[in-house]
Design a protein around this motif. Structure first.
Motif, PDB file in Angstrom:
ATOM      1  N   GLU A   1       7.849  24.140  12.829  1.00 22.88           N
ATOM      2  CA  GLU A   1       6.403  24.208  12.630  1.00 22.88           C
ATOM      3  C   GLU A   1       5.675  23.327  13.647  1.00 22.88           C
ATOM      4  O   GLU A   1       4.649  23.719  14.207  1.00 22.88           O
ATOM      5  N   ARG A   2       6.209  22.145  13.880  1.00 23.64           N
ATOM      6  CA  ARG A   2       5.602  21.232  14.844  1.00 23.64           C
ATOM      7  C   ARG A   2       5.652  21.812  16.251  1.00 23.64           C
ATOM      8  O   ARG A   2       4.657  21.766  16.989  1.00 23.64           O
TER       9      ARG A   2
ATOM     10  N   ALA B   1       8.703  14.800  19.730  1.00 22.80           N
ATOM     11  CA  ALA B   1       7.426  15.508  19.802  1.00 22.80           C
ATOM     12  C   ALA B   1       6.421  14.972  18.788  1.00 22.80           C
ATOM     13  O   ALA B   1       5.663  15.722  18.186  1.00 22.80           O
ATOM     14  N   GLY B   2       6.401  13.655  18.612  1.00 21.07           N
ATOM     15  CA  GLY B   2       5.478  13.033  17.678  1.00 21.07           C
ATOM     16  C   GLY B   2       4.107  12.789  18.282  1.00 21.07           C
ATOM     17  O   GLY B   2       3.754  13.356  19.332  1.00 21.07           O
TER      18      GLY B   2
ATOM     19  N   LYS C   1       1.340  26.461  20.888  1.00 22.56           N
ATOM     20  CA  LYS C   1       0.069  27.185  20.828  1.00 22.56           C
ATOM     21  C   LYS C   1      -1.102  26.326  21.308  1.00 22.56           C
ATOM     22  O   LYS C   1      -2.013  26.808  21.978  1.00 22.56           O
ATOM     23  N   GLU C   2      -1.071  25.039  20.960  1.00 20.09           N
ATOM     24  CA  GLU C   2      -2.178  24.147  21.284  1.00 20.09           C
ATOM     25  C   GLU C   2      -2.248  23.803  22.767  1.00 20.09           C
ATOM     26  O   GLU C   2      -3.341  23.727  23.351  1.00 20.09           O
ATOM     27  N   TYR C   3      -1.085  23.602  23.405  1.00 20.95           N
ATOM     28  CA  TYR C   3      -1.072  23.088  24.777  1.00 20.95           C
ATOM     29  C   TYR C   3      -0.418  24.034  25.794  1.00 20.95           C
ATOM     30  O   TYR C   3      -0.510  23.790  26.989  1.00 20.95           O
TER      31      TYR C   3
ATOM     32  N   GLN D   1       6.373  24.456  26.989  1.00 20.44           N
ATOM     33  CA  GLN D   1       7.612  25.162  26.716  1.00 20.44           C
ATOM     34  C   GLN D   1       8.358  24.486  25.555  1.00 20.44           C
ATOM     35  O   GLN D   1       8.356  23.256  25.444  1.00 20.44           O
ATOM     36  N   THR D   2       8.972  25.276  24.696  1.00 17.67           N
ATOM     37  CA  THR D   2       9.832  24.768  23.630  1.00 17.67           C
ATOM     38  C   THR D   2      11.017  25.725  23.492  1.00 17.67           C
ATOM     39  O   THR D   2      11.073  26.766  24.166  1.00 17.67           O
ATOM     40  N   ILE D   3      11.932  25.402  22.599  1.00 16.19           N
ATOM     41  CA  ILE D   3      13.067  26.299  22.365  1.00 16.19           C
ATOM     42  C   ILE D   3      12.607  27.624  21.759  1.00 16.19           C
ATOM     43  O   ILE D   3      13.363  28.604  21.760  1.00 16.19           O
TER      44      ILE D   3
END
Length: 291
Positions: free
Chosen positions: A52-53, A21-22, A59-61, A64-66
């Motif tokens: 944090e990343r 996720a860089g 929030k920005e895009y 989906q994340t864990i």
């Protein structure tokens, strides 16, 4: 998101998981969403440790994340396309973890420098469709240049999806994998050559009395204008150079100095060294696989 029903996106109804996720992964996500190629909810992003990343990206895009309460395994298993965007040193370990979660029809897209299609297949499955891509840093502002190569088992629909992904962040061309080192040497490392050239021009301008701010703006606009001339006129750079070089004029005098310092030869050598280094990095990855 409104979608043209008569010309649907090649990514319609696809689920894409970014394994890493860089900055490059974020640039691709931004491009995909800006072009309305896919709903944000169909994109997931994973990284090794930074909550944090992931919080920022979610929030920005709206991806989906864990943090949504979904496991890494679930996001990988349900993805149609998995984009490998981790650091090269983490690639082998990540692929070894990924292997047990893959289905043979899932498309693997790698943006990892030096990692060959054969190495990816060795770590996953010989039947796995794989795309190897080399985008450059200008992709972060939608002006990237990407060379992509495909394994024979990539389907036509997967090829179109892959093109849509990289065209969303700039120019994309499909090449044989044997040309990937050349892509690295030209467009992958190329922005740095241009920045170094600009540094020299700025320093030269300052030595003649211009302020840094004035010099930077003049140089940036000059480089931008020259690049646009090539794109818009479609003329060969050598021909454009000849058109602005009057006999015994200021430009000819400057070009003669560049010739004395073997400017063209230095650039050619830089491109070759970058290409060679990408081969060396790939060989190092292959050695780590066999150990």
């Amino acid at each position: 998101m409104s979608e043209d029903i008569t010309n649907p996106s090649p990514l319609s109804n696809q689920r894409i998981c970014f394994y890493g996720a860089g900055a490059m992964a974020e640039a691709i996500v931004r491009g995909i969403l800006k072009q309305n190629l896919i709903e944000a909810g169909n994109i997931s992003m994973l990284n090794r440790s930074s909550e944090e990343r992931l919080t920022f990206l979610q929030k920005e895009y709206g991806v989906q994340t864990i943090l949504n309460g979904i496991t890494q395994e679930q996001l990988l298993v349900h993805a149609d396309i998995i984009v490998l965007a981790m650091k090269p040193k983490d690639a082998v370990t990540a692929l070894e973890v990924l292997k047990s979660h893959l289905r043979e029809e899932q498309l693997i897209v790698s943006v990892i420098a030096g990692l060959s299609i054969a190495s990816i297949k060795q770590l996953t499955s010989e039947k796995q469709p794989v795309v190897r891509a080399m985008p450059n840093t200008s992709s972060t502002i939608g002006l990237g240049a990407t060379g992509v190569s495909c394994s024979p088992d990539v389907t036509d629909s997967q090829l179109e999806a892959m093109k849509a992904i990289f065209q969303s962040i700039g120019y994309c061309t499909v090449v044989e994998e044997t040309l990937q080192p050349a892509i690295t040497g030209v467009s992958g490392s190329g922005p740095a050559y241009v920045y170094r050239f600009m540094e020299g021009m700025i320093s030269g301008a300052q030595s003649l009395g211009l302020s840094y701010v004035e010099a930077k703006q003049l140089v940036a606009q000059t480089v931008l204008g020259a690049a646009e001339m090539v794109q818009i006129t479609n003329e060969d750079p050598a021909e454009l150079r000849r058109k602005v070089t009057s006999p015994n004029g200021t430009t000819e005098a400057a070009l003669n100095v560049l010739g004395e310092f073997q400017f063209a030869e230095a650039i050619q050598a830089a491109v070759k060294r970058s290409a060679d280094r990408s081969v060396e990095l790939g060989a190092a990855i292959e050695r780590s696989i066999s150990q």
